[in-house]
Design an enzyme around this catalytic site. Structure first.
Site, PDB file in Angstrom:
ATOM      1  N   HIS A   1       2.340  -7.599  -0.420  1.00 29.21           N
ATOM      2  CA  HIS A   1       3.283  -6.766   0.332  1.00 29.21           C
ATOM      3  C   HIS A   1       2.619  -5.456   0.733  1.00 29.21           C
ATOM      4  CE1 HIS A   1       4.140  -4.192  -3.200  1.00 29.21           C
ATOM      5  NE2 HIS A   1       4.261  -5.287  -3.927  1.00 29.21           N
TER       6      HIS A   1
ATOM      7  N   ASP B   1      14.626   4.540  -5.316  1.00 27.80           N
ATOM      8  CA  ASP B   1      13.960   3.229  -5.437  1.00 27.80           C
ATOM      9  C   ASP B   1      12.728   3.414  -6.323  1.00 27.80           C
ATOM     10  OD1 ASP B   1      12.898   0.728  -5.052  1.00 27.80           O
ATOM     11  OD2 ASP B   1      12.489   0.976  -2.914  1.00 27.80           O
TER      12      ASP B   1
ATOM     13  N   ASP C   1      12.539  -2.683 -11.277  1.00 32.96           N
ATOM     14  CA  ASP C   1      12.641  -2.047  -9.958  1.00 32.96           C
ATOM     15  C   ASP C   1      14.119  -1.786  -9.751  1.00 32.96           C
ATOM     16  OD1 ASP C   1      12.745  -1.347  -7.289  1.00 32.96           O
ATOM     17  OD2 ASP C   1      11.406  -2.945  -6.607  1.00 32.96           O
TER      18      ASP C   1
ATOM     19  N   TYR D   1       0.217  -9.155  -8.687  1.00 34.04           N
ATOM     20  CA  TYR D   1       1.043 -10.274  -9.167  1.00 34.04           C
ATOM     21  C   TYR D   1       0.095 -11.440  -9.389  1.00 34.04           C
ATOM     22  CZ  TYR D   1       4.007  -6.920  -6.916  1.00 34.04           C
ATOM     23  OH  TYR D   1       4.587  -5.730  -6.542  1.00 34.04           O
TER      24      TYR D   1
ATOM     25  N   ASP E   1      41.312 -12.909  -3.515  1.00 34.79           N
ATOM     26  CA  ASP E   1      41.804 -11.612  -3.049  1.00 34.79           C
ATOM     27  C   ASP E   1      40.854 -10.473  -3.395  1.00 34.79           C
ATOM     28  OD1 ASP E   1      44.062 -12.471  -1.801  1.00 34.79           O
ATOM     29  OD2 ASP E   1      45.331 -12.350  -3.597  1.00 34.79           O
TER      30      ASP E   1
ATOM     31  N   GLU F   1       6.284   2.343  -8.490  1.00 34.19           N
ATOM     32  CA  GLU F   1       6.897   2.800  -7.240  1.00 34.19           C
ATOM     33  C   GLU F   1       7.553   4.168  -7.418  1.00 34.19           C
ATOM     34  OE1 GLU F   1      10.180   0.351  -5.857  1.00 34.19           O
ATOM     35  OE2 GLU F   1       9.997   1.205  -3.849  1.00 34.19           O
TER      36      GLU F   1
ATOM     37  N   GLU G   1       4.356   2.079  -3.435  1.00 40.95           N
ATOM     38  CA  GLU G   1       4.629   1.047  -4.432  1.00 40.95           C
ATOM     39  C   GLU G   1       3.622  -0.104  -4.458  1.00 40.95           C
ATOM     40  OE1 GLU G   1       8.067  -1.472  -3.524  1.00 40.95           O
ATOM     41  OE2 GLU G   1       8.560  -0.121  -1.869  1.00 40.95           O
TER      42      GLU G   1
ATOM     43  N   HIS H   1      11.222 -10.783  -5.640  1.00 39.56           N
ATOM     44  CA  HIS H   1      12.646 -10.421  -5.569  1.00 39.56           C
ATOM     45  C   HIS H   1      13.442 -11.064  -6.703  1.00 39.56           C
ATOM     46  CE1 HIS H   1      12.209  -9.408  -1.022  1.00 39.56           C
ATOM     47  NE2 HIS H   1      11.779  -8.444  -1.801  1.00 39.56           N
TER      48      HIS H   1
ATOM     49  N   ARG I   1       4.066  -3.380 -10.864  1.00 39.77           N
ATOM     50  CA  ARG I   1       4.287  -2.550  -9.679  1.00 39.77           C
ATOM     51  C   ARG I   1       4.667  -1.163 -10.180  1.00 39.77           C
ATOM     52  NH1 ARG I   1       7.293  -5.636  -7.093  1.00 39.77           N
ATOM     53  NH2 ARG I   1       9.414  -4.917  -7.517  1.00 39.77           N
TER      54      ARG I   1
ATOM     55  N   HIS J   1       7.875   1.864   2.290  1.00 44.55           N
ATOM     56  CA  HIS J   1       8.837   1.794   3.394  1.00 44.55           C
ATOM     57  C   HIS J   1       9.558   3.127   3.456  1.00 44.55           C
ATOM     58  CE1 HIS J   1      11.819   1.208   0.178  1.00 44.55           C
ATOM     59  NE2 HIS J   1      10.976   0.336  -0.338  1.00 44.55           N
TER      60      HIS J   1
ATOM     61  N   HIS K   1      15.694   0.334   2.460  1.00 47.40           N
ATOM     62  CA  HIS K   1      14.656   0.159   3.486  1.00 47.40           C
ATOM     63  C   HIS K   1      15.215   0.886   4.697  1.00 47.40           C
ATOM     64  CE1 HIS K   1      12.809  -3.680   1.501  1.00 47.40           C
ATOM     65  NE2 HIS K   1      12.710  -2.608   0.764  1.00 47.40           N
TER      66      HIS K   1
HETATM   67  N1  GLY Z   1      13.552  -2.381  -4.339  1.00 45.38           N
HETATM   68  C1  GLY Z   1      13.210  -2.765  -3.041  1.00 45.38           C
HETATM   69  C2  GLY Z   1      11.868  -2.312  -2.705  1.00 45.38           C
HETATM   70  O1  GLY Z   1      11.166  -1.827  -3.556  1.00 45.38           O
HETATM   71  O2  GLY Z   1      11.467  -2.330  -1.570  1.00 45.38           O
HETATM   72 MN    MN Z   2      10.746  -0.027  -2.434  1.00 45.29          MN
HETATM   73 MN    MN Z   3      11.800  -0.949  -5.350  1.00 42.76          MN
END
Ligand code: GLY
Ligand code: MN
Ligand code: MN
Length: 432
Positions: free
Chosen positions: A344, A265, A254, A382, A34, A401, A378, A237, A399, A348, A355
């Site tokens: 990457h 973010d 992150d 790695y 539920d 960002e 960002e 991720h 990273r 974004h 995103h």
């Molecule tokens: N936290 C998701 C990104 O950095 O795109």
């Molecule tokens: Mn991001």
């Molecule tokens: Mn992020």
């Protein structure tokens, strides 16, 4: 406040010719038994209405007599005892400035009338197969009335296209909410830096982040927080967040809150022991230099791709210096050997969705940055264990960002106050 939403609806209606637009709110989702997932409205529905109740639908009728109509749940004293207040159509119409409002159960019946003699139906095409079928059926119902001289719409278009373009350029009220979301997330990252130490678990750090978000009224993160120590930071991720922090590790966090429907973010990477050293320090300096170079390129008139290219060149020179890549910067750009360590893109769009919506290219060309656009910057690196990879760099994930709003003259880094210089981080951690 309802004024902002009404103005957005008016702007959108003007783009719809003689069409009708149907924009449903998000459904509630069951988690198990539920229990439900916390309800999250559809971003575009909320952008146009400010209305947060599930089971609601916005209908916009364009043309000579434009109308903005809300369908929502009726008042229901029994359900309200269990689940809380419902506006009901009448109060919702008044409070949120619609031309009319009706119970959601009446939607199909009223839509058949409203769709008559409209040329185009705009809705989120393909987003939900139930809605696709429902709209086709409604169109068929209109079609059956041809003998009374009524014409059914003969075109369907994706309403997300014009809405996404509107959402891409943030107005002053959106920017002010995004500043607040950013400030809360900055406080959370500082809190995490003060808290982190060898022997703590990643989920304990996550708890600090969530505590800071929630105590400022940001009840939910904008996405699942990544709290990744040591080798875990090389998993882009990573969300298990269950490892113990160890001496010598870097910790990559992150995390960003959602505040009043807007995401932040932020990523910061720092040493669990509070002091950068050795090859990891060198790698950190390279990522930071790449990030600063990218932010410099985030300005009006510049291509969307310019920050990415600026970051890439700095990263690649760094990868060559660290003996991760061989050749000149141009060679490495060309043969893409950098992708082993940086796979990457550099950012974004950011807004109601982490995103966020909005095209990155128009007519095949990268988009030009304009005031009101908000993006993340960002870059990272790695480095997994491997042949030819210097050992001191094994299992290094970094990273950095920030959230960057394009202004008339350059940019505003909304998340600037989260320390990222080596001295800034070390000083904060020394004081804790
Ligand atoms: N936290 C998701 C990104 O950095 O795109
Ligand atoms: Mn991001
Ligand atoms: Mn992020």
């Amino acid at each position: 406040m309802p004024d902002i939403y009404a103005k957005r609806r008016t702007r959108l209606i003007k783009k719809l010719g003689k069409g009708i637009a149907i924009i449903p709110n998000a459904p509630e989702r069951q988690r198990n038994g539920d229990a439900h997932y916390p309800y999250r409205f559809d971003s575009s529905f909320h952008y146009l209405t400010g209305f947060a109740e599930p089971e609601s639908v916005l209908v916009l009728v364009a043309g000579d007599e434009p109308q903005s109509i809300l369908f929502c749940r009726e008042k229901n004293p029994e359900r309200e005892t269990w689940d809380g207040y419902r506006f009901g159509p009448e109060a919702a119409r008044e409070e949120f400035g619609f031309d009319s409002a009706h119970p959601t159960e009446k939607l199909d019946e009223i839509l058949v009338d409203l769709m008559a003699d409209r040329t185009v139906v705009h809705y989120p095409m393909g987003a939900d197969t139930d809605w696709d079928q429902r709209i086709l059926k409604l169109r068929e119902a209109v079609q059956r009335r041809v003998r009374s001289g009524i014409k059914a719409p003969d075109e369907m278009r994706d309403i997300r296209t014009p809405i996404n373009e509107m959402r891409l350029i943030k107005d002053a009220s959106e920017l002010s909410t995004m500043r607040r979301a950013a400030a809360i997330s900055v406080a959370a990252h500082k809190r995490a830096m003060r808290f982190a130490r060898a022997g703590a678990f990643e989920y304990e750090v996550e708890a600090e982040l969530l505590h800071e978000f929630c105590r400022h009224g940001a009840r939910h993160p904008a996405y699942t927080s990544i709290v990744a120590s040591g080798a875990n930071a090389c998993v882009l991720h990573y969300i298990s967040n269950d490892a113990e922090l160890e001496h010598g590790d870097l910790l990559l966090i992150d995390a960003g809150c959602e505040f009043e429907g807007y995401a932040s973010d932020i990523t910061r990477t720092f040493p669990v022991d509070g002091k950068f050293s050795g090859a990891k320090r060198h790698a950190y300096e390279i990522v930071l230099a790449a990030q600063l170079a990218a932010i410099d390129e985030a300005k009006p008139g510049q291509s969307w791709d310019a920050p990415h290219q600026a970051a890439l060149r700095v990263l690649i020179q760094g990868f060559i210096d660290l003996k991760l890549c061989k050749g000149t910067v141009d060679d490495v750009l060309e043969n893409e050997s950098y992708k082993k360590f940086y796979m990457h893109r550099t950012g974004h769009w950011l807004g109601m969705d982490v995103h966020d919506v909005g095209e990155y290219k128009t007519d095949g060309e990268w988009r030009i940055l304009q005031p009101g656009m908000v993006l993340t910057v960002e870059p990272g690196c790695y480095i997994r264990p491997g042949k030819g990879v210097p050992r001191p760099l094994w299992n290094t994930g970094i990273r950095i960002e920030d959230d960057v709003a394009i202004t008339r003259t350059g940019n505003e880094v909304l998340t600037e106050a989260a320390p990222k210089s080596i001295s800034g981080i070390e000083e904060l951690m020394r004081k804790s």
